[in-house]
Design a protein around this motif. Structure first.
Motif, short mmCIF file in Angstrom:
data_model
loop_
_atom_site.label_atom_id
_atom_site.label_comp_id
_atom_site.label_asym_id
_atom_site.label_seq_id
_atom_site.Cartn_x
_atom_site.Cartn_y
_atom_site.Cartn_z
N LYS A 1 38.75 39.56 34.34
CA LYS A 1 39.65 39.67 35.59
C LYS A 1 38.74 39.24 36.94
CE LYS A 1 42.68 43.30 33.67
NZ LYS A 1 43.08 44.39 34.02
N SER B 1 51.59 49.36 36.99
CA SER B 1 50.36 48.81 37.00
C SER B 1 50.48 47.39 37.19
CB SER B 1 49.77 48.93 35.54
OG SER B 1 50.46 48.00 34.54
N GLY B 2 51.67 46.74 36.96
CA GLY B 2 51.71 45.27 37.53
C GLY B 2 52.15 44.33 35.89
N TYR B 3 51.74 45.09 34.77
CA TYR B 3 51.79 44.26 33.79
C TYR B 3 53.39 44.36 33.18
CZ TYR B 3 50.35 42.69 29.08
OH TYR B 3 50.41 41.70 28.00
N GLN C 1 47.18 41.31 25.70
CA GLN C 1 46.55 41.55 26.87
C GLN C 1 45.17 41.22 27.08
OE1 GLN C 1 47.81 45.38 28.15
NE2 GLN C 1 47.41 45.20 30.33
N THR D 1 42.19 42.67 28.71
CA THR D 1 41.76 43.88 29.62
C THR D 1 40.41 44.00 30.13
OG1 THR D 1 41.22 44.79 27.34
CG2 THR D 1 43.53 45.21 28.11
N GLU E 1 37.46 43.65 32.09
CA GLU E 1 37.08 43.68 33.76
C GLU E 1 36.51 42.51 34.05
OE1 GLU E 1 38.56 45.33 36.07
OE2 GLU E 1 39.95 46.18 34.27
N GLU F 1 46.81 41.40 36.85
CA GLU F 1 47.41 42.43 35.96
C GLU F 1 48.19 41.94 34.82
OE1 GLU F 1 45.75 45.35 36.60
OE2 GLU F 1 44.95 44.41 38.29
N THR F 2 48.58 40.75 35.19
CA THR F 2 49.32 40.28 33.74
C THR F 2 48.78 39.38 33.06
OG1 THR F 2 50.26 38.21 35.22
CG2 THR F 2 51.47 40.42 35.60
N SER G 1 49.07 36.98 38.76
CA SER G 1 48.81 38.25 38.92
C SER G 1 47.62 38.77 38.04
CB SER G 1 49.70 39.43 39.00
OG SER G 1 49.39 40.78 39.08
#
Length: 199
Positions: A22, A187-189, A15, A17, A19, A47-48, A45
């Motif tokens: 992102k 969370s969208g994940y 994942q 993570t 920021e 979040e994914t 997304s």
């Protein structure tokens, strides 16, 4: 047990993570959408965001449980070897046939360590009879993806001037066994069936 002739329904993921990564993905997406609004629904997304280590097919819950146990054994092996998680540099844009726009990994020690980790976890699962449905490995962070049944492409002009974007650095925190079919979390994940953590 994985069956190479079946479509995958699970994948091993790392994942994203960080920021900074992102935020920079969001900035790219915003610019691309401004230049071609028809791509808006095709953005990944944030979040994914993840890297895929392997694709797998499991026919039932028992097969998934076998994979969980195999991952735990692999985790124990890493601990006994004082494993140090790789740190990956996400830098520059790339694409697959103008159908997928992605953030690439810089070719450095972190990427080499990731390839070793991929080989080790796939090899460990394979020795337990759990084999990936696809031997290929092209680590990337998907930003925008055109559906397979669409003739549309992502015009390079949509990200012109941004090809050398630096996104950030991600230390690998865990390996996750994620479902492609179960609903995503709040969370969208993706739904995580199992996870081995390194911190």
């Amino acid at each position: 047990m994985a069956q190479g002739t079946r479509n995958p329904n699970y994948f091993l993921a790392i994942q994203i993570t960080n920021e900074e990564i992102k935020q920079n993905v969001r900035a790219i997406q915003k610019t691309v959408q401004a230049r071609d609004r028809s791509l808006s629904s095709m953005m990944e997304s944030v979040e994914t965001l993840h890297l895929t280590l392997g694709l797998y097919y499991f026919k039932d819950a028992r097969s998934v449980s076998r994979c969980k146990a195999a991952l735990d054994r692999f985790h124990g092996q890493l601990r006994s070897e004082n494993f140090v998680p790789p740190r990956l540099t996400v830098s520059k844009l790339g694409h697959f046939y103008n159908k997928v726009l992605f953030a690439a990994l810089e070719d450095n020690e972190g990427l080499e360590d990731l390839k070793i980790l991929k080989d080790d976890v796939r090899g460990s699962l394979s020795r337990d009879g759990i084999r990936t449905t696809d031997d290929r490995f092209s680590p990337h962070v998907t930003i925008c993806k055109i559906p397979r049944n669409s003739s549309k492409t992502i015009d390079p002009s949509c990200y012109d001037g941004m090809q050398s974007t630096y996104f950030g650095r991600q230390t690998i925190e865990s390996i996750q066994l994620c479902s492609m079919q179960k609903p995503k979390t709040e969370s969208g994940y993706y739904h995580i069936d199992h996870e081995i953590r390194f911190h």
